[in-house]
Motif scaffolding. Sequence first.
Motif, PDB file in Angstrom:
ATOM      1  N   GLY A   3       0.881  -1.332  -0.063  1.00  0.00           N
ATOM      2  CA  GLY A   3      -0.039  -0.036   0.109  1.00  0.00           C
ATOM      3  C   GLY A   3       0.790   1.032  -0.056  1.00  0.00           C
ATOM      4  N   SER A   4       0.259   2.357  -0.291  1.00  0.00           N
ATOM      5  CA  SER A   4       0.897   3.765  -0.098  1.00  0.00           C
ATOM      6  C   SER A   4      -0.102   4.721   0.518  1.00  0.00           C
ATOM      7  N   GLY A   5      -0.733   4.471   1.644  1.00  0.00           N
ATOM      8  CA  GLY A   5      -1.387   5.209   2.199  1.00  0.00           C
ATOM      9  C   GLY A   5      -0.624   6.196   3.295  1.00  0.00           C
ATOM     10  N   PRO A   6      -1.148   7.219   3.875  1.00  0.00           N
ATOM     11  CA  PRO A   6      -0.174   8.086   4.802  1.00  0.00           C
ATOM     12  C   PRO A   6      -0.156   7.466   6.190  1.00  0.00           C
ATOM     13  N   VAL A   7      -1.082   6.719   6.689  1.00  0.00           N
ATOM     14  CA  VAL A   7      -1.089   6.085   7.958  1.00  0.00           C
ATOM     15  C   VAL A   7      -0.285   4.698   7.821  1.00  0.00           C
ATOM     16  N   VAL A   8       0.828   4.578   8.725  1.00  0.00           N
ATOM     17  CA  VAL A   8       1.646   3.298   8.670  1.00  0.00           C
ATOM     18  C   VAL A   8       1.091   2.472   9.769  1.00  0.00           C
ATOM     19  N   VAL A   9       0.808   1.067   9.324  1.00  0.00           N
ATOM     20  CA  VAL A   9       0.361   0.225  10.197  1.00  0.00           C
ATOM     21  C   VAL A   9       1.605  -0.848  10.140  1.00  0.00           C
ATOM     22  N   ASP A  10       2.075  -1.263  11.464  1.00  0.00           N
ATOM     23  CA  ASP A  10       3.171  -2.203  11.505  1.00  0.00           C
ATOM     24  C   ASP A  10       2.389  -3.483  12.257  1.00  0.00           C
ATOM     25  N   ILE A  11       2.613  -4.599  11.631  1.00  0.00           N
ATOM     26  CA  ILE A  11       2.081  -5.760  12.229  1.00  0.00           C
ATOM     27  C   ILE A  11       3.172  -6.783  12.488  1.00  0.00           C
ATOM     28  N   TYR A  12       3.549  -7.255  13.569  1.00  0.00           N
ATOM     29  CA  TYR A  12       4.497  -8.147  14.009  1.00  0.00           C
ATOM     30  C   TYR A  12       3.768  -9.477  14.303  1.00  0.00           C
ATOM     31  N   GLU A  13       4.233 -10.318  13.614  1.00  0.00           N
ATOM     32  CA  GLU A  13       3.492 -11.863  13.916  1.00  0.00           C
ATOM     33  C   GLU A  13       4.706 -13.045  13.845  1.00  0.00           C
ATOM     34  N   ASP A  14       4.091 -13.948  14.192  1.00  0.00           N
ATOM     35  CA  ASP A  14       5.120 -15.462  13.996  1.00  0.00           C
ATOM     36  C   ASP A  14       4.193 -16.431  13.459  1.00  0.00           C
ATOM     37  N   PHE A  15       4.616 -17.127  12.210  1.00  0.00           N
ATOM     38  CA  PHE A  15       3.952 -18.238  11.664  1.00  0.00           C
ATOM     39  C   PHE A  15       3.367 -19.282  12.410  1.00  0.00           C
ATOM     40  N   MET A  16       4.233 -19.372  13.605  1.00  0.00           N
ATOM     41  CA  MET A  16       3.679 -20.550  14.352  1.00  0.00           C
ATOM     42  C   MET A  16       2.698 -20.170  15.653  1.00  0.00           C
ATOM     43  N   SER A  44       8.679 -25.801  18.544  1.00  0.00           N
ATOM     44  CA  SER A  44       8.653 -26.620  17.446  1.00  0.00           C
ATOM     45  C   SER A  44       9.947 -27.214  17.675  1.00  0.00           C
ATOM     46  N   SER A  45      10.280 -28.560  17.208  1.00  0.00           N
ATOM     47  CA  SER A  45      11.429 -29.108  17.397  1.00  0.00           C
ATOM     48  C   SER A  45      12.495 -28.920  16.170  1.00  0.00           C
ATOM     49  N   THR A  46      12.049 -27.763  15.408  1.00  0.00           N
ATOM     50  CA  THR A  46      12.809 -27.430  14.184  1.00  0.00           C
ATOM     51  C   THR A  46      13.058 -26.239  13.911  1.00  0.00           C
ATOM     52  N   GLN A  47      12.765 -25.338  14.904  1.00  0.00           N
ATOM     53  CA  GLN A  47      12.789 -23.777  14.789  1.00  0.00           C
ATOM     54  C   GLN A  47      12.006 -23.356  13.625  1.00  0.00           C
ATOM     55  N   TYR A  48      10.912 -23.938  13.772  1.00  0.00           N
ATOM     56  CA  TYR A  48       9.934 -23.318  12.649  1.00  0.00           C
ATOM     57  C   TYR A  48       9.732 -22.036  12.618  1.00  0.00           C
ATOM     58  N   PRO A  81       0.989 -25.118  11.099  1.00  0.00           N
ATOM     59  CA  PRO A  81       1.219 -26.202  11.933  1.00  0.00           C
ATOM     60  C   PRO A  81       0.720 -26.070  13.368  1.00  0.00           C
ATOM     61  N   PRO A  82       0.363 -27.029  14.271  1.00  0.00           N
ATOM     62  CA  PRO A  82      -0.065 -26.948  15.547  1.00  0.00           C
ATOM     63  C   PRO A  82       1.399 -26.623  16.421  1.00  0.00           C
ATOM     64  N   GLU A  83       1.182 -25.773  17.393  1.00  0.00           N
ATOM     65  CA  GLU A  83       2.146 -25.568  18.324  1.00  0.00           C
ATOM     66  C   GLU A  83       2.832 -27.299  19.043  1.00  0.00           C
ATOM     67  N   ASN A  84       4.063 -27.140  19.430  1.00  0.00           N
ATOM     68  CA  ASN A  84       4.671 -28.438  19.957  1.00  0.00           C
ATOM     69  C   ASN A  84       4.770 -29.568  18.952  1.00  0.00           C
ATOM     70  N   ALA A 114       6.699 -30.501  15.000  1.00  0.00           N
ATOM     71  CA  ALA A 114       8.052 -30.212  14.206  1.00  0.00           C
ATOM     72  C   ALA A 114       7.746 -29.016  13.214  1.00  0.00           C
ATOM     73  N   GLY A 115       6.387 -28.671  12.863  1.00  0.00           N
ATOM     74  CA  GLY A 115       6.291 -27.657  11.830  1.00  0.00           C
ATOM     75  C   GLY A 115       6.559 -28.331  10.773  1.00  0.00           C
ATOM     76  N   LEU A 116       6.066 -27.450   9.547  1.00  0.00           N
ATOM     77  CA  LEU A 116       6.476 -27.821   8.174  1.00  0.00           C
ATOM     78  C   LEU A 116       7.882 -27.949   7.921  1.00  0.00           C
ATOM     79  N   ASP A 117       8.152 -28.787   7.095  1.00  0.00           N
ATOM     80  CA  ASP A 117       9.565 -29.024   6.850  1.00  0.00           C
ATOM     81  C   ASP A 117       9.952 -28.087   5.683  1.00  0.00           C
TER      82      ASP A 117
END
Length: 240
Positions: free
Chosen positions: A76-89, A127-131, A160-163, A165-168
Amino acid sequence: MSKGKDRAQAKRIVQEQLAREKRRKVTLWTSVGVVFVLVMAGLIGWSVAAGQEQDNAGKLTVPPVAVDEGTAFARGSGPVVVDIYEDFMCPICKEVETMTGPTVKQLVDTQKITVRYHPIAILDRYSSTQYSTRSAGAAAAAAQGGKFFEFHEALFAQQPPENSAGLDDAKLVEIGKSVGLDQTFADAVTGKTYTAWATKVTDTASARGVTGTPTFFVAGKKLDSPTPQALTAAVTAAQG
């Protein structure tokens, strides 16, 4: 004469047997030598590949398309900046993405906001693989391939669910291909090109006061309740 001939024939037979045995030993040791060379070549090749992967994992490579000091990917290019911090796990990140995603898209499409997505890795312990780290690095590779947002949605859709291996890596590559990414993306995933980057942006997020995911900032102010209504109201307020 008969006995002499018999002795000569016996001697010849023994010599032939010895010659055959010598040839057999030469062939055997030649084969062993070839196998040894091939095994060593394989081990050396594996060692080199493993060393390159380790080097990549420790080398900071910032995606050229990243914004905000190389920590995020913008839309986007709008004047208001929205920052979203997220973890895929993070399962709550998926829930919030499902809930607020359409609102974010609408605000982008109406040119009210610029959204900056920060993939970080704070849930590797689940996760067991640093997913978390691997998926954040894969997202960076997807961004460099021009498909961050498509990959972002696909990752949450197949979270993938917590705890677990996560997706390889093979699955991450498969998801990337499903949204149009090519071999360059695959090589970046398997080669750990953006592993160090994922660690760096996570440290940067922590230094900025991010203690959990998802975390939203609207025009630099933390949004305590990232609902569609709260997000829209915060953007309106930021517009003045």
